[in-house]
Design a protein around this motif. Sequence first.
Motif, short mmCIF file in Angstrom:
data_model
loop_
_atom_site.label_atom_id
_atom_site.label_comp_id
_atom_site.label_asym_id
_atom_site.label_seq_id
_atom_site.Cartn_x
_atom_site.Cartn_y
_atom_site.Cartn_z
N MET A 46 0.83 -1.21 0.00
CA MET A 46 0.00 0.00 0.00
C MET A 46 0.86 1.26 0.00
O MET A 46 1.93 1.31 0.61
CB MET A 46 -0.90 0.00 1.23
CG MET A 46 -1.87 1.15 1.31
SD MET A 46 -2.76 1.17 2.89
CE MET A 46 -1.50 1.84 3.97
N CYS A 55 -6.60 11.12 -5.55
CA CYS A 55 -6.38 10.65 -4.18
C CYS A 55 -6.21 11.80 -3.19
O CYS A 55 -6.75 11.77 -2.08
CB CYS A 55 -5.16 9.73 -4.11
SG CYS A 55 -5.32 8.25 -5.13
N ASN A 98 -5.91 5.20 2.76
CA ASN A 98 -5.54 4.11 1.85
C ASN A 98 -5.97 2.76 2.40
O ASN A 98 -6.29 1.83 1.65
CB ASN A 98 -4.03 4.12 1.62
CG ASN A 98 -3.55 5.35 0.87
OD1 ASN A 98 -4.32 6.00 0.18
ND2 ASN A 98 -2.28 5.68 1.03
N GLU A 160 -4.54 2.49 -2.90
CA GLU A 160 -4.60 3.95 -2.86
C GLU A 160 -6.01 4.39 -2.50
O GLU A 160 -6.96 3.62 -2.57
CB GLU A 160 -4.20 4.55 -4.21
CG GLU A 160 -5.16 4.23 -5.35
CD GLU A 160 -4.78 4.91 -6.67
OE1 GLU A 160 -3.64 5.38 -6.77
OE2 GLU A 160 -5.64 4.96 -7.56
N ALA A 161 -6.13 5.63 -2.09
CA ALA A 161 -7.43 6.17 -1.65
C ALA A 161 -8.23 6.64 -2.85
O ALA A 161 -8.23 7.82 -3.21
CB ALA A 161 -7.21 7.32 -0.66
#
Length: 1003
Positions: A46, A55, A98, A160-161
């Motif tokens: 991550m 993001c 994340n 990822e966010a």
Amino acid sequence: MFNEIIFKGFLNRNNRISDMKTNKRLNLVFGWTLFLVSFLLYLSTMAPTVSLWDCGEFIACMAKLEVGHPPGAPFYLLLGRFLTLFAPDPSKVAFMANLLSVLASAGTVMLLYFSVHHILQRIFKPAAEDVVALLRTAVPSAIGALAFAGSDTFWFSAVEAEVYALSLFFTALCFWAILKWEESHTQKTGSFKWLVLIAYLTGLSVGVHLLNLLIIPVLVLLVLLQKNTFTWVLLGKSLLIGGGILVVILFGFIQNGLWVADKLELLFVNGWGLPFQTGLIVFAVLLFGGLFYMVFRTAGKRHVSHALSLCLLVFFIGYGSYAMIIIRASANTPINLNDPSDVFSFDSFMNREQYGDRPLFYGPYFNAKSKDLLYKSAYRPAANRYESYKKADQYEYDDEGCGLFPRLHSSQPIHVYGYSQWAGVDPDSKEKPSVFANIRFFLNYQINHMYFRYFMWNFAGRQNDEQGHNDLIKGNWITGISFLDEDLVGNRDQLHSMELNNASRNTYFLLPLLMGLVGIVFLIGAGQEGKKYLAVIGLLMIVTGPAIVLYLNQTPYEPRERDYAFVGSFYAFAIFIAIGAFAVSNWMFRKTRSVLTTVLVWILLALGVPGLMLSQNYNDHNRSDRSFALNMARSYLSACDPHAILFTYGDNDTYPLWYVQEVEGYRTDVRVINYGLMGADWCIRQMYEPVNGTSSMPLSINKDRYKTGELDNALLMTKSQEFAHLKQVVKFIGSEHAETKLPLQNGEKIDYSPVSNFFLPSVSGDTLLWRCPKNILYKNDIALLDLLATNNWEKPVYFTIGADPAIFLGMDNYLRHEGLVYQLLPYSKSDGSGPFIETDVLYQSFMNNIQMGDANSSYYDHFCRRNFDIMKYRQTVNVLLEHLKKEGQNENALKVIHKANREMPVERMPKAEGNLVYIHLMHQVGEKAEAERLAEYLVDLHLNDLSWFIGLSQRDQNSMAITFQQTLEEGKALSQLSDSFGSSALNEKLKVAYEQMGLSELK
């Protein structure tokens, strides 16, 4: 004999422990083990902090519950906000954000396992509930789930966010719930509760992404298949019903559901003088009150009205997460895109109006003649009521230029050029393109390039992570099987440097694809039950793949690859992989009746499909040490003086900056303004407000003049060649007096400036003196001039270096190059060609403000490499080295080189523009050995690429003619570089290689 003993041993053991409860527990153990394995995989790879693209915006909006881009993803932000509460300090907020994608992705893998296991149990129908029977379905299910866990597109989103991981989790959860409904319906054990759950989950999922709505036709098909065998007519019926429900939800509830609220708001506010939002509140009360009434009114009656009322009620309860958007917009959060704080702007926000429309079934082609710009009535708050205004909607087109299936619809030159490539149309033709040309583009580009290519990335292999536009060396799918790949991407005896030693070159030798095809063939021959699930899974794959292609109607040269949009389709194919693994292992078990042989097959399948995919994808999907976006954002802000104003231009020079300011509180004294968004009145309105300790922006024009329809543009005239004070020009343009308007032939009047030459003096005695090259100033241009005039040099003004030069409005010569930014100054040292340089200022900024980290600590993918180009990192280094060399500052030049070699090493980005100039300058300032080593490295790559070109077929050589010519020019530049070193060794190497390849001598 040995196998028989073991087999009997298994059976005897199972006879002691086998019962349904034990097998259910074992099944749960399998599923949750997969969750844990996937979780650890994604957690270990991550991104520890913010990534590029959306993001940064999402994490910032999570942390403070702010309003991001339409349509907002409120439920995603709420879940993210919950997780970020556990961050020990602001620097860990991105980690927790994340982590939401990690958890959702691990849950998706687990749900895939449970779904496939359910399907296999229904098809296999084991005679005995023993451990062997469980393993025969559980292990293949796990193989398919792990294959999806290690797939390219899914893994990318898992670390990822972004919304896509959670969106797919909801799709997987709804699909699993559909199968549980089927099980309950078969067993007659209260299946309706599952439909209610699906409706609620669908409502929640809309607050993440709209993709989950595509599960509806799949649900309808499975319901119809409970009492009917599969036929194409039944499939059509399910698509008709499911599509109808989907249209009602998407276009009736989501995009136009506030129509009644709009009318009520006007009635209560404008008609009865009540406060803002009264109509919206009344609408919500009537909606939920009416649904609650219908639920209780029909309770106890086994009737479709009760089911429909209850499902609608829970759907809207889930959908209610959107209340967060209008509530937080009303609080005027620092990030408040589109400012949907009233019912009308909220309606526009939900309809994604800022993105415009793309025609689907009928509309204009690219060469259609446009008529007038059409307007529609809209409303906005003004004092204690709503005022009406005309808002630009869309252009009206000549009917002769419109037609069916308008895939070739965009008139932008880059898109028209793409149409000529993909559809073979003449870009200069005035003739309406045929329907067949549109179909050709749909098949060649939208289906093949923008879906099938992505599909094959995940189940065959990927050439590299360069963005592909139909050439042989970038972004294609490959297999790893030479004779197949040669037809796809050319010579396999010698790989092009874009592939050579590239971490993103992943090959699966078609094994995942073949296993999925085996699963499809198995279902075809598995009786009615098999055909049923083939139809259900196949429909899921189609509606989340090709159907999205049809809806998106994408244009050529997208700004980034769009494979994430089709991850639901890849999820469906992973189910086929699991079924294929079952088909192979079950066939072997039936042939040998050997548990050992079956276990061996399972091991081979696990190693050959998920094992291979995981091993191939790990190095380029591992972001555990990547902090590129964070470093970039900090570097942008660090380059600015205190209390500066920084104008950004795109996503990647804006969203990471929002993150570090909003979340980590870094350099909040700098006011970041996105120049593109500044064209909207809501953005300018927010500039009048203080944010995070920064004061309001200096603007002199009345705020109401910036409203949509009031000061959308202004003509620049050249009635006089004299230079006018910018303050007077801004005052003239912003004036509401009739004499400051220019009458048009149609009787309307437009804002204008009689001059296009401006000056703005400073207290130091220097004066900014320039001519604006534009004929029309748009709202953001006017606001920029207003800010500069009113600011009067009090706050430093900067632009990010990657911005479109058009936004400088002709002030290029007054921009000082300071690394990643340009500072606007009242004096110029430019030679007339653009931004100027003061060596000491640039040196200090580069050495102290730009801190991009160590490029060798993590794999930099295409987006990271491209952002180095956008930031003009190499060009900045070269310019700085040139000036340091001229001024005799060789010691400082060496410091710059050592820093640049760490942050952007040539080996990591050998194709970066400016590398040869950089190596030449290295040699001149004293880093001779390293310069010669790098030059030889580039020569070897160059010769490698030439060898690759020579090995192409004549057809492929013709298609790569331009790239080949560029490579030859590169050879000449390398030869010149060698000459500058005063050494003939490299030139001799080039000369010999060219002769051996039969190429003309270098000149």
